[in-house]
Each structure stands twice: as C-alpha cells, then as structure tokens.
Design an enzyme around this catalytic site. Structure first.
Site, PDB file in Angstrom:
ATOM      1  N   CYS A 154       0.840  -1.207   0.000  1.00 44.00           N
ATOM      2  CA  CYS A 154       0.000   0.000   0.000  1.00 44.00           C
ATOM      3  C   CYS A 154       0.875   1.256   0.000  1.00 44.00           C
ATOM      4  O   CYS A 154       0.518   2.278  -0.590  1.00 44.00           O
ATOM      5  CB  CYS A 154      -0.903   0.022   1.226  1.00 44.00           C
ATOM      6  SG  CYS A 154      -1.983  -1.411   1.334  1.00 44.00           S
ATOM      7  N   SER A 155       2.026   1.162   0.676  1.00 45.33           N
ATOM      8  CA  SER A 155       2.898   2.323   0.797  1.00 45.33           C
ATOM      9  C   SER A 155       3.678   2.605  -0.483  1.00 45.33           C
ATOM     10  O   SER A 155       4.431   3.569  -0.551  1.00 45.33           O
ATOM     11  CB  SER A 155       3.873   2.132   1.976  1.00 45.33           C
ATOM     12  OG  SER A 155       3.130   2.021   3.175  1.00 45.33           O
TER      13      SER A 155
END
Lengths: 199, 187
Positions: free
Chosen positions: A89-90
């Site tokens: 997600c990052s």
C-alpha cells in the site's frame, strides 16, 4: 582453558539472531509486513455499467467526501487499499503521486479508501510525504463502503481494488488485484485513456 | 545438553539466513547478472554499450569504476533524493571524473513506463535501467531503496567486477558522497 558455559553461547546466538531480524525489519522501512495473504477474499457486488454506490466518508483533511459530488465534474478512481503502514500500500498511493499529471490529464481524480481510522491514515500519509488526492476512512460503520462494493475481505480490511467511475457516476472499469501485488500504474492510465475515448 | 545443541544449531541456521539478506560485502565479486539496456540511447552511449544491445553486464560498462543506484520509483526516499542524484551525476560528468566513474540507476521491480515517468518528473539525465522481476534485487540481498554499490571493473576481458563500497539509504549530500566515492576508488 576455561570452558564457556553453553547457556552463554545460546544467549549470544539469540542476541545475534535478534540483530539480524531487526536489520531485516529496517529494510522494510519500519512498515508492518503482513506476509503472503490470500490473493482475494470477497465477492464483487457491482459490475461495469452499474451506478456506483454513493458514499460520504471522513477525509484526513477534516472534511467529508461524497462520491456523487464529483458527478458532472470529474472521473473518479476509487482506490481501495487494505491497510496503512504496510509495504505494498505504501508504494501504491505514491504511484498516484508519480502519475498525477497523467491522471489529471484524463480529467480524473483519485479517492483513496481504507478501513483504517482517520488518525492512522493521516500519520501514514504524512510518513509517505503526502498525497495529492483525498484519503477517506471506511472505519465506521466498519467497512460499510467496501462491503457495498463487495470488496470487504473476511478479516475486515478491503481488497486492493481500483474502480473507475465516470462523470455520470457509472462504473466503467473494475480491477480487484492480488492483495500481495502492487497494481500496474500503466494499466490504470491506459484504462482512463479508453474512458475519455468513449465519451 | 543435546537439546541445547539442537537449539544452538537452529539459531545458527536462522542467523545465517538473516545475514544472507544483505548487500554484497566489500571485496566480493559483483553478482554476474545481465541488466536491461538503459531506457535511452544517450544512456547506452554514456555507458559505452554496443548499439542495439538489449542487455548488458556491469563489466561491459566502459569505465574502471561504476556506481549503481538501486532505487524504486515509488520509494519516497528515492523521490526526495532524485534532485541530488542528478547533481551527483552532473558532478561526476565533470573533467576530473569523466571516463573514470560512470553512474547507473536501476529501478527495482519497476517497468520501463514507470522509470520513464520518474525520469520526466524529476528531469533526470543519468542512464536508467529496470529490474522488473526483482532478479538483481534478489541477487543483491533484497536491500531497501535507495542503495548504492560502487564496483571496480576488471582490467581484463572475462573478469568479474569487484564490490568496493556499499551503502543502504540516502547520502548526506552529493558533494560529500562524491568525496567518499573518490576515497574508495583510491584504495
């Protein structure tokens, strides 16, 4: 020669092992690594051609974001991600930073959605250097928006899903990705290009 | 006692596995792997690669020393460091270092499309390659990004490049980093 107690050897080995594990965690930039997960774990409740279920959710800016407010103004990419402070997600949301000009060139905006609460999202986004698009929390009622789209996983987080909604509020593209893999920005940009071509 | 020995052995194995997740050690040979050709002809020319080559090895770079930056277009540290990388690249292109040290950036897990976006966004002019399937990343011990590896190329054909210096994480400034690289090249 004095014999070294076996317990001391074991203690030293454990300390070295801990040091190795800590180093490995540092390589992830201090993020929580959930390990390999079941690629998808939900059943879609929407399809291309449907009117996108509307929602109003709190954003990290302190305002509320309503999907239908974009009707007639912008195409919208709904970017559901599983969790803040996790490795894939990052990378996924910074990808929209990199592709911002390409996305805006298609008269589109991104709405980032996760089931994290607002303070966690706020801190996570700051740790990534900020994002240009609204980030909203589907925390309470927990996962209600993800559930309405059929992208809420059994463990209570959303899938890694990208859904393109056009200016009429109609769903034009849906992709539920393998949760373990970062989506390909090029595919998303190409899909946006096709959207413009149809109008 | 035998249980203690078994525990110690298991821990030793785990420790070795953990330590394997690290950049190559200084003095070791650079992993013998092929990289995708740089994304621009100017980049291939700068590295002295044959025209039309689809891939190359570090040993093919026409310079005695090569600095390889392992980066990822979505890594916030790599984004923040991009302007400094360009400054470093320009500094290395100056009279003192030209022809002696070449710089190459390799995008870990990135596609040519992503690298092109990154190049355009940060107005980068250095040669950039891609490691789309993380092959090189894995050979290098799966380091965090950005990471840096300085190698000395072999003086003879068929030899291996030698790792002179590795760093995981950003550098303080292009000037200080270049001074550090120069000192390692003298050793």
């Amino acid at each position: 020669m004095r014999r070294i107690p076996p317990g001391a050897v074991l203690s030293v080995m454990m300390l070295l092992l801990l040091a190795g594990v800590c180093a490995a965690q540092t390589e992830l930039g201090g993020l929580f690594d959930p390990g390999a997960l079941k690629p998808t774990d939900s059943v879609l409740k929407v399809k291309v051609g449907d009117v996108a279920p509307d929602f109003t959710l709190p954003a990290i800016t302190g305002e509320k974001v309503t999907l239908s407010n974009f009707r007639g103004r912008k195409n919208v990419i709904l970017s559901f991600v599983p969790a803040a402070f996790t490795p894939v997600c990052s990378e996924q949301w910074p990808a929209y930073n990199l592709g911002r000009e390409l996305i805006e060139a298609q008269d589109a905006v991104v709405i980032g959605i996760s089931t994290d609460n607002t303070p966690a999202q706020f801190t996570w986004c700051r740790s990534m250097g900020g994002v240009w698009f609204p980030v909203v929390s589907d925390f309470f009622p927990h996962g209600a928006t993800a559930k309405a789209y059929g992208v809420l996983r059994g463990e209570g987080v959303s899938e890694r899903a990208e859904i393109i909604v056009d200016k009429k509020g109609v769903i034009r593209w849906i992709k539920v990705h393998d949760i373990n893999e970062r989506p390909n920005l090029e595919i998303l940009v190409n899909e946006l290009g096709r959207l413009e071509g149809k109008d | 006692m035998s249980r203690l020995l078994a525990c110690t052995t298991l821990l030793a194995v785990l420790l070795l596995a953990a330590s394997a997740l690290a950049l190559p050690k200084e003095g070791q040979p650079f992993p013998d792997t092929r990289l995708a050709a740089p994304d621009t002809q100017a980049g291939a020319d700068y590295l002295g690669l044959p025209k039309g080559a689809a891939s190359f090895r570090i040993q093919d770079v026409a310079a005695p020393y090569v600095l390889i930056q392992l980066f990822n277009v979505y890594c916030m540290h790599c984004m923040a460091e991009a302007p400094d990388m360009e400054r470093l690249f320009r500094a290395v292109g100056g009279k003192e270092m030209a022809g002696k040290l070449k710089i190459l950036a390799v995008g870990m897990g990135n596609t040519p499309f992503e690298v092109k976006l990154f190049r355009e966004k940060y107005a980068l002019t250095m040669p950039m390659s891609t490691d789309k399937d993380y092959v090189m990343h894995s050979l290098m011990g799966s380091p965090g990004t950005p990471s840096y590896v300085l190698v000395r190329n072999p003086g003879v054909k068929g030899g291996a490049a030698t790792v002179l210096f590795v760093q995981e994480g950003r550098f303080e400034s292009p000037e200080k980093f270049l001074d550090l690289l120069k000192s390692r090249m003298k050793e």
